[in-house]
Scaffold this motif. Structure first.
Motif, mmCIF file in Angstrom:
data_model
loop_
_atom_site.group_PDB
_atom_site.id
_atom_site.type_symbol
_atom_site.label_atom_id
_atom_site.label_comp_id
_atom_site.label_asym_id
_atom_site.label_seq_id
_atom_site.Cartn_x
_atom_site.Cartn_y
_atom_site.Cartn_z
ATOM 1 N N ARG A 1 0.828 -1.209 0.000
ATOM 2 C CA ARG A 1 0.000 0.000 0.000
ATOM 3 C C ARG A 1 0.863 1.260 0.000
ATOM 4 O O ARG A 1 0.516 2.260 -0.647
ATOM 5 C CB ARG A 1 -0.930 -0.013 1.211
ATOM 6 C CG ARG A 1 -1.979 -1.125 1.117
ATOM 7 C CD ARG A 1 -2.756 -1.333 2.390
ATOM 8 N NE ARG A 1 -3.672 -0.238 2.681
ATOM 9 C CZ ARG A 1 -4.535 -0.246 3.696
ATOM 10 N NH1 ARG A 1 -4.580 -1.295 4.523
ATOM 11 N NH2 ARG A 1 -5.351 0.778 3.898
ATOM 12 N N LEU A 2 1.996 1.201 0.693
ATOM 13 C CA LEU A 2 2.927 2.329 0.670
ATOM 14 C C LEU A 2 3.478 2.564 -0.728
ATOM 15 O O LEU A 2 3.600 3.706 -1.189
ATOM 16 C CB LEU A 2 4.087 2.060 1.635
ATOM 17 C CG LEU A 2 3.919 2.494 3.087
ATOM 18 C CD1 LEU A 2 5.035 1.915 3.937
ATOM 19 C CD2 LEU A 2 3.915 4.005 3.187
ATOM 20 N N GLY A 3 3.838 1.462 -1.400
ATOM 21 C CA GLY A 3 4.372 1.589 -2.751
ATOM 22 C C GLY A 3 3.380 2.262 -3.679
ATOM 23 O O GLY A 3 3.728 3.162 -4.446
ATOM 24 N N PHE A 4 2.128 1.869 -3.583
ATOM 25 C CA PHE A 4 1.105 2.467 -4.426
ATOM 26 C C PHE A 4 0.874 3.934 -4.054
ATOM 27 O O PHE A 4 0.703 4.784 -4.924
ATOM 28 C CB PHE A 4 -0.201 1.694 -4.299
ATOM 29 C CG PHE A 4 -0.184 0.350 -4.986
ATOM 30 C CD1 PHE A 4 0.608 0.131 -6.101
ATOM 31 C CD2 PHE A 4 -0.971 -0.691 -4.524
ATOM 32 C CE1 PHE A 4 0.625 -1.103 -6.745
ATOM 33 C CE2 PHE A 4 -0.981 -1.928 -5.157
ATOM 34 C CZ PHE A 4 -0.172 -2.126 -6.277
ATOM 35 N N LEU B 1 4.970 -8.022 -2.678
ATOM 36 C CA LEU B 1 4.083 -9.152 -2.985
ATOM 37 C C LEU B 1 4.899 -10.406 -3.273
ATOM 38 O O LEU B 1 4.550 -11.501 -2.809
ATOM 39 C CB LEU B 1 3.201 -8.805 -4.180
ATOM 40 C CG LEU B 1 2.142 -9.863 -4.543
ATOM 41 C CD1 LEU B 1 1.109 -9.991 -3.426
ATOM 42 C CD2 LEU B 1 1.445 -9.496 -5.851
ATOM 43 N N ASP B 2 5.982 -10.254 -4.015
ATOM 44 C CA ASP B 2 6.847 -11.406 -4.308
ATOM 45 C C ASP B 2 7.460 -11.977 -3.033
ATOM 46 O O ASP B 2 7.653 -13.193 -2.916
ATOM 47 C CB ASP B 2 7.949 -11.003 -5.290
ATOM 48 C CG ASP B 2 7.419 -10.744 -6.695
ATOM 49 O OD1 ASP B 2 6.301 -11.215 -6.998
ATOM 50 O OD2 ASP B 2 8.110 -10.072 -7.483
ATOM 51 N N GLU C 1 7.443 -0.768 -8.289
ATOM 52 C CA GLU C 1 8.457 -1.773 -8.002
ATOM 53 C C GLU C 1 8.441 -2.178 -6.533
ATOM 54 O O GLU C 1 8.609 -3.359 -6.201
ATOM 55 C CB GLU C 1 9.858 -1.238 -8.364
ATOM 56 C CG GLU C 1 10.035 -0.889 -9.837
ATOM 57 C CD GLU C 1 9.478 0.477 -10.186
ATOM 58 O OE1 GLU C 1 8.964 1.185 -9.276
ATOM 59 O OE2 GLU C 1 9.540 0.853 -11.376
ATOM 60 N N LYS C 2 8.228 -1.223 -5.650
ATOM 61 C CA LYS C 2 8.203 -1.520 -4.211
ATOM 62 C C LYS C 2 7.014 -2.424 -3.884
ATOM 63 O O LYS C 2 7.164 -3.409 -3.143
ATOM 64 C CB LYS C 2 8.102 -0.228 -3.406
ATOM 65 C CG LYS C 2 7.960 -0.452 -1.896
ATOM 66 C CD LYS C 2 7.852 0.856 -1.137
ATOM 67 C CE LYS C 2 9.189 1.557 -1.104
ATOM 68 N NZ LYS C 2 9.196 2.708 -0.163
#
Length: 885
Positions: free
Chosen positions: A619-622, A634-635, A628-629
């Motif tokens: 959620r932070l990445g979005f 997720l990976d 990429e974050k």
């Protein structure tokens, strides 16, 4: 009711095998339930050990014809040769085969599922593990998840035969209901075969009227006069022709009686009439005289011992036999005891089994105890925990039972917990004072059923018992287990009563633990703390500042339980602080706490805490425009798939992956179970409600507003975690605005402000992006709205920025994954895009199109957002790539 009874004379004997091969080559699958079959693979086999199966070409023709229908039911009473006939048939098919055998003890859904997954594990261990983690699909979303798993593991090129035997032994309504649902999901290249003494009491019956079901009944299975003659000739038995009619009339073609007479006449071929009389007099006497009295005393006693056990795995049978000699002698009784290669197990004919059970009183108590103990140990080693518990209870070994529960995941399915709780309730009252972990495991079962008040009272009862005991290791170990249970109870109850005192009980836990430490007690399934929907469980009615109080209690709890051998809350306090900072929109500070929490949780092997931390990183990445974050986080969740102690890893990954793909507009990619109905839950923080969070987003994306609003109406009547209440109100406001009920939308937004503003909880509103930008803009224009203008403007501004970042990320994801963007431009946007591609400035476009410069700027910004562009060069390049110009 319309049924189709098969014609036995469709195919002649010479065409039987070739026709069967053609059907299999389609491919056609024999299946038990569609959710059990598509992933069961086993080696082809030609026969069981010491095969004495009666060849019945006529029945083979019936079964060949049955392959033209999706469902076949072979239904007849005991001794009609149902199993033998089907087994003889599948042995002729050049295909792999699976045979699933049921017993009366499969009427508990968890026991049924355990037995089934054990069968699957013999052929497809990976799929079996996924099914075991899923649990019995007794709810709509669980069933949908199962169908999704089945589709993921299906091998469309694999052909096999599978048979579901003794279905009449199942009477549990939950299992029968699920069976009916599965029958309705049979695919066109699959077949369902049920062997049963009675017509299945399931929704399968509804399919009979649709001509989808073939029925092979008792009349079909009875031996004809000519078949009796052929059978006797095949086993080298010669009797006068006049006797065949007498045999047929006396047996009425009953396969079991025909077989018994054949065995008797093998010894005295000329004594047909006496043999028939003996059979009529007492079938049990015949079993006794013709079978039991003709085996060694050792084998007879051994067979009686076997009648105590339900699942006769070959390894267990050899263990009970103490060697191979008794097993080899037993295999000579192949008409009544067959060996199934598929599960490597033995099956005793029902009538013979009933006969043996009548003789169980001949066994000594020691023989019974040793038999049950050996069965329990084998079941435990084979991961058949429910069966193991049943046998351990028979010998009163509650130490073993308690240890089995200790090694189960923290969240035990309700039906399993209920069954196990009955075992504990039946235990002698003194058990808690003699079995080390009996009392805390008892509490755990009650907690799993969300009966917190009952669990609290039970804790107090046990504590009073142990406090009266003299100081000893046993007492202290039981006490720290009980206080850890109370810590968990109080943490969950704080949502409803606003008392954040669970750290007090954590301190009592460590005090007793230090008196009786157990190394690595924080490892294993029982040592994994369950953190699902949220970490901070402050209730929706709690006053401002409650989150800080909860986190402070969580930090004190973690400090209290910071012993190297106890790590159940490792990283939870840091993650809880990160969660609060995230909801307050302080993203940089939140990320620091998330990373600290994940790091500590990894050391302490607290997988749920790690998972939650990674979910917030997504959620932070979005939120910060960094695809990429989010993708890396997720990976990283996939790395937890190898952790066998982490029972919910697949479900939690589905939830995180669902959020990830819904953000990117990939609604079809999410797990099937997250597209289904909302799930009931016993505490708002539990995994079922965690899944509901994604279902809300999916239904909004699909504009399934009526079901969404119906769920939100039900939620409004329940106590909620404050974070959840805020999210629910956001969805309610958006839905009401979509259906043009603006006053209701503003009312929901106002209630949302009253709950969120005192604690500055703004991030869920910001994450609503375009929807919240529209909603707050409408509220700003509504003169009756009492929400402060400054607050609305701040949310509007930040939601707009979030929406722009989302557009950029979605465009980036689509480009990187070669996904058609599906961008739709208005006529004006298309015109201005063409002008921009021709090199015109905004002023030139305004003049040539007779538009204001502000209009051109607004349309240009819209193009930037839709195409995910950062500059004009990006706009032109992306538009060309998407064939927009």
């Amino acid at each position: 009711m319309e049924c189709r009874i098969l014609n036995a004379n469709v195919y002649d004997k010479d065409n039987l095998k070739s026709f069967a091969k053609k059907l299999i080559a389609k491919p056609s699958f024999w299946v038990v339930f569609v959710y059990m079959i598509n992933n069961i693979h086993s080696d082809a086999h030609s026969s069981d050990k010491n095969n004495m199966i009666i060849e019945r070409p006529r029945i083979n023709r019936l079964l060949i014809n049955a392959l033209t229908h999706p469902i076949t039911i072979v239904i007849a009473g005991a001794g009609y040769g149902k199993t033998r006939s089907v087994q003889s048939f599948v042995n002729k098919l050049d295909t792999t085969t699976s045979w699933v055998q049921l017993s009366e003890n499969d009427n508990n859904p968890s026991g049924f599922w355990e037995n089934y997954t054990y069968s699957v594990s013999k052929n497809n261990p990976s799929y079996a593990k996924q099914l075991k983690n899923l649990g019995f699909p007794d709810s709509d979303d669980a069933f949908t998840r199962f169908v999704s798993l089945m589709q993921q593991n299906r091998d469309p090129k694999q052909t096999f035969a599978a048979v579901f035997d003794d279905f009449h032994l199942i009477n549990n309504e939950t299992i029968l209901r699920c069976a009916g649902r599965c029958a309705n999901h049979i695919s066109k290249n699959s077949r369902l075969v049920i062997i049963s003494r009675t017509l299945p009491n399931t929704a399968v019956l509804e399919l009979i009227a649709t001509d989808r079901v073939s029925i092979i009944g008792e009349d079909d299975l009875r031996f004809t006069n000519s078949e009796i003659r052929e059978y006797f000739q095949s086993i080298g038995l010669s009797i006068g022709e006049e006797n065949f009619r007498s045999i047929y009339d006396s047996t009425n073609g009953w396969a079991f009686a025909v077989n018994l007479l054949a065995r008797s006449l093998k010894k005295a071929p000329n004594q047909v009439i006496p043999a028939i009389g003996a059979m009529k007099h007492n079938i049990c006497d015949m079993l006794d005289s013709e079978i039991f009295q003709n085996v060694s005393p050792e084998l007879g006693r051994f067979l009686i011992r076997l009648s105590l056990i339900d699942h006769l795995n070959a390894e267990l049978v050899e263990t009970l036999a103490g060697g191979h000699s008794l097993v080899e002698e037993m295999e000579q009784l192949s008409s009544y005891i067959r060996h199934g290669l598929l599960l490597n197990a033995y099956y005793i004919h029902h009538l013979f089994l009933d006969f043996l059970k009548q003789k169980q009183n001949l066994l000594t108590d020691e023989e019974k105890h040793n038999t049950y103990a050996a069965a329990a140990e084998w079941c435990e080693r084979s991961d058949l925990k429910m069966e193991a518990v049943r046998y351990y209870e028979k010998i009163g070994d509650y130490e073993k039972i308690s240890q089995i529960i200790f090694n189960m995941p923290m969240q035990i399915p309700p039906d399993t917990a209920s069954m196990l709780l009955e075992v504990f309730n039946r235990a002698p009252k003194s058990t808690a004072q003699s079995v080390q972990v009996f009392s805390p495991m008892h509490i755990r079962l009650v907690m799993n059923l969300a009966r917190f008040e009952e669990a609290w009272e039970l804790c107090k009862k046990y504590i009073s018992i142990f406090e009266a005991m003299e100081e000893c290791h046993f007492k202290n170990r039981a006490m720290w287990g009980l206080y850890y249970c109370i810590t968990t109870i109080r943490r969950l109850q704080s949502t409803f009563d606003g008392r954040y005192d669970f750290d007090v009980y954590a301190q009592k836990t460590i005090e007793y633990f230090l008196k009786a430490p157990v190394e690595y007690c924080g490892s294993g399934p029982a040592g994994v703390t369950s953190i699902c929907a949220w970490l901070v469980l402050v209730g929706s009615e709690a006053p401002a500042g409650a989150h800080e109080k909860y986190i402070a209690a969580m930090r004190r709890t973690n400090e209290a339980l910071s012993h190297p051998w106890i790590s159940v809350f490792a990283g939870a306090d840091d993650l809880a602080m990160g969660e609060l900072l995230f909801y307050c929109g302080e993203l940089n500070e939140a990320e620091k706490y998330f990373l600290m929490g994940i790091s500590k949780a990894k050391v302490g092997r607290q997988f749920d805490i790690m998972n939650r931390g990674l979910f917030y990183i997504i959620r932070l990445g979005f939120a910060t425009g960094k695809l990429e974050k989010a993708t890396k986080a997720l990976d990283s969740m996939k790395l937890l798939f190898d952790e066998q102690d982490y029972g919910t890893r697949y479900q939690l990954y589905d939830i995180a992956s669902g959020y990830y793909h819904l953000f990117l507009g990939q609604t079809d990619v999410i797990a099937q179970w997250l597209k289904g109905d909302f799930s009931d839950y016993t505490h708002p923080s539990f995994i079922e409600n965690y899944g509901n969070r994604i279902k809300l987003r999916y239904k909004l994306a699909k504009k399934e507003l009526p079901s969404l609003l119906a769920f939100l109406d039900e939620e409004a009547e329940k106590p909620q975690v404050k974070y959840g209440k805020i999210e629910n109100l956001i969805f309610e406001a958006i839905c009401q605005y979509h259906i043009k009920n603006r006053s209701a939308a503003i009312a929901a937004l106002t209630e949302l402000y009253d709950i969120a503003a005192p604690d500055r909880l703004v991030m869920p509103l910001i994450e609503a992006g375009t929807e919240m930008r529209t909603l707050t803009a409408a509220a700003l224009k509504d003169k009756s709205c009492r929400i402060p203008k400054e607050w609305l403007e701040e949310i509007n501004r930040k939601a707009s920025s979030y929406a722009k970042r989302r557009s950029h990320i979605v465009a980036q994801y689509n480009r990187e994954n070669l996904i058609p963007a599906g961008v739709s431009l208005s006529a004006r946007e298309q015109e201005i895009l063409i002008d921009l591609s021709h090199g015109l400035t905004k002023g030139e476009i305004a003049a040539s199109r007779n538009l204001s410069i502000n209009t051109v700027k607004t349309v240009t910004v819209s193009l930037y957002n839709k195409l995910g562009a950062n500059n004009l060069a990006d706009v032109i390049r992306f538009a060309i790539e998407m064939n927009l110009i």
